[in-house]
Design a protein around this motif. Structure first.
Motif, PDB file in Angstrom:
ATOM      1  N   UNK A 174     -18.354   7.618  22.862  1.00 51.94           N
ATOM      2  CA  UNK A 174     -19.265   6.166  22.800  1.00 51.94           C
ATOM      3  C   UNK A 174     -20.070   6.115  22.082  1.00 51.94           C
ATOM      4  N   UNK A 175     -20.490   7.097  21.051  1.00 53.43           N
ATOM      5  CA  UNK A 175     -21.447   7.092  20.316  1.00 53.43           C
ATOM      6  C   UNK A 175     -21.251   7.121  18.547  1.00 53.43           C
ATOM      7  N   UNK A 176     -19.453   7.480  18.657  1.00 51.59           N
ATOM      8  CA  UNK A 176     -18.925   7.397  17.745  1.00 51.59           C
ATOM      9  C   UNK A 176     -19.097   5.474  16.939  1.00 51.59           C
ATOM     10  N   UNK A 177     -18.272   4.869  18.491  1.00 53.51           N
ATOM     11  CA  UNK A 177     -18.463   3.491  18.376  1.00 53.51           C
ATOM     12  C   UNK A 177     -19.475   2.652  17.976  1.00 53.51           C
ATOM     13  N   UNK A 178     -20.400   3.088  18.723  1.00 53.29           N
ATOM     14  CA  UNK A 178     -22.183   2.877  18.441  1.00 53.29           C
ATOM     15  C   UNK A 178     -21.762   2.695  17.007  1.00 53.29           C
ATOM     16  N   UNK A 179     -21.351   4.074  16.383  1.00 51.05           N
ATOM     17  CA  UNK A 179     -22.029   4.206  14.776  1.00 51.05           C
ATOM     18  C   UNK A 179     -20.757   3.290  13.509  1.00 51.05           C
ATOM     19  N   UNK A 181     -20.240   0.527  14.852  1.00 50.49           N
ATOM     20  CA  UNK A 181     -20.537  -1.024  14.961  1.00 50.49           C
ATOM     21  C   UNK A 181     -21.790  -1.420  13.602  1.00 50.49           C
ATOM     22  N   UNK A 182     -22.686   0.339  14.261  1.00 51.32           N
ATOM     23  CA  UNK A 182     -23.726  -0.243  12.478  1.00 51.32           C
ATOM     24  C   UNK A 182     -23.892   0.142  11.610  1.00 51.32           C
ATOM     25  N   UNK A 183     -22.360   0.521  11.108  1.00 50.39           N
ATOM     26  CA  UNK A 183     -22.545   0.585  10.249  1.00 50.39           C
ATOM     27  C   UNK A 183     -21.253  -0.238   9.313  1.00 50.39           C
ATOM     28  N   UNK A 184     -20.792  -1.421  10.352  1.00 58.21           N
ATOM     29  CA  UNK A 184     -19.960  -3.416  10.416  1.00 58.21           C
ATOM     30  C   UNK A 184     -21.212  -4.027   9.660  1.00 58.21           C
ATOM     31  N   UNK A 187     -22.776  -3.643   6.533  1.00 56.22           N
ATOM     32  CA  UNK A 187     -21.790  -3.366   5.964  1.00 56.22           C
ATOM     33  C   UNK A 187     -21.809  -4.888   5.538  1.00 56.22           C
ATOM     34  N   UNK A 188     -21.675  -6.303   6.375  1.00 54.16           N
ATOM     35  CA  UNK A 188     -22.021  -7.565   6.631  1.00 54.16           C
ATOM     36  C   UNK A 188     -23.001  -8.239   5.221  1.00 54.16           C
ATOM     37  N   UNK A 189     -24.472  -6.897   6.273  1.00 54.38           N
ATOM     38  CA  UNK A 189     -25.458  -7.971   5.283  1.00 54.38           C
ATOM     39  C   UNK A 189     -25.484  -7.891   4.383  1.00 54.38           C
ATOM     40  N   UNK A 190     -25.258  -6.142   3.487  1.00 50.97           N
ATOM     41  CA  UNK A 190     -24.867  -6.404   2.193  1.00 50.97           C
ATOM     42  C   UNK A 190     -23.960  -7.266   2.032  1.00 50.97           C
TER      43      UNK A 190
END
Length: 346
Positions: A174-179, A181-184, A187-190
């Motif tokens: 679950x923690x890996x999936x959250x990280x 999502x945050x990284x994605x 990346x979309x913001x950049x």
């Protein structure tokens, strides 16, 4: 002490009162233009250069500034006033003078990819309430952030799915999936910032992960193949390599809302072709087709005639030689072919 009479005291008081009145009242040849909204006063009176040179420059400028300030204060006292906390405050009108900015006006924030899509499709953003009902705690909580409703990160027990590995750590998953999502999202913001500034974003290749999946390796191979000058046209497939998906031409659909002038013109052109009695002829396309057919016919004739004719040369038994000898064919009776003599060094 020198004695002073009552007449002297009264004369001095009159002189002081006259000085005060003289200070409040300022006479100008031309009236000043005022903008009380900005607390501005424009003095268009001509400055006498003689007075500026005879008197000290600093004293003259102080006197001029004092007189203009007095006139501005007199103008402010003409405005409506009110008392706020035992202080008299004047109500300033709206300013009429446009003042230049120190810095350029901020540019509007460029829309993101989702905002452009929503505008094209007519999707309107619905404002959500900040508080939602939490069934577990039986109270209203925030939708996002700290102490939010339905916060699954605070659960001490997680049910293992049926198809999952029983030895797998669900909390770490679950923690890996959250990280991810945050990284994605980052990346979309950049990407949105790069798109707004018209900067080319490099494509995603093989991600630097400890172990790559089969799909990631196939994607990396596909990107490497099309990274040539011919965009992968002359690249051979590897053994047992499957054709990548979604690599063909994408169909482009017209927007469902917006400007329909192009669609209207297409429909009118189609109706014009269907209604016309004479067939529509594209001269360029017809000429190119005829030229291709003629080229194909000429190639076929050349292929058929190539097998009948022999090669020219002085090879033994094939064709006619340079000396006019007979080639491969029937030999007259009683006459045989003489053996050729080979010349060599004596």
């Amino acid at each position: 002490m020198a004695s002073c009479s009552i007449e002297d005291v009264l004369a001095k008081a009159e002189r002081d009162e006259a000085e005060k009145r003289k200070g409040i009242t300022v006479n100008k040849d031309l009236d000043l233009e005022f903008d009380p909204g900005h607390l501005l006063a424009f003095d268009k009176n001509r400055i006498d250069n003689r007075e500026l040179k005879d008197i000290k420059r600093e004293d003259f400028l102080h006197s001029l500034a004092r007189d203009n300030t007095q006139l501005l204060v007199n103008e402010i006292w003409k405005l409506p006033t009110e008392r706020i906390e035992e202080v008299i405050v004047a109500k300033l009108p709206d300013p009429t003078t446009l003042l230049p900015r120190q810095k350029p006006a901020p540019k509007p924030k460029p829309p993101t990819k989702w905002e452009q899509f929503a505008k094209l499709k007519g999707i309107q953003k619905k404002k959500k309430t900040n508080l939602v009902w939490d069934e577990v705690h039986k109270e209203w909580r925030r939708r996002w952030g700290y102490k939010r409703a339905k916060d699954d990160t605070k659960e001490w027990l997680i049910e293992v799915p049926e198809n999952a590995d029983p030895n797998e750590n669900q909390f770490a998953k679950r923690n890996k999936a959250k990280k991810e999502r945050v990284a994605r999202n980052e990346y979309n913001r950049l990407k949105n910032i790069a798109r707004a500034q018209k900067i080319k974003v490099p494509g995603m290749g093989l991600a630097p992960t400890p172990q790559q999946s089969k799909a990631e390796l196939a994607q990396a191979v596909n990107i490497a193949k099309i990274s040539t000058a011919s965009v992968g046209k002359f690249q051979d497939n590897l053994p047992k390599e499957k054709t990548p998906k979604n690599t063909g031409k994408k169909r482009k659909f017209q927007p469902l809302i917006g400007d329909f002038s192009s669609e209207k013109q297409k429909q009118l052109d189609l109706l014009k072709v269907m209604d016309s009695k004479k067939p529509r002829l594209n001269v360029t396309k017809a000429v190119n087709k005829q030229m291709r057919e003629e080229d194909m016919e000429s190639r076929q004739k050349n292929k058929k005639g190539f097998g009948k004719k022999g090669r020219k040369g002085n090879m033994s038994g094939k064709g006619k030689g340079k000396a006019g000898g007979k080639g491969k064919g029937k030999v007259p009776k009683g006459k045989g072919r003489k053996p050729q003599m080979k010349q060599g060094k004596r």
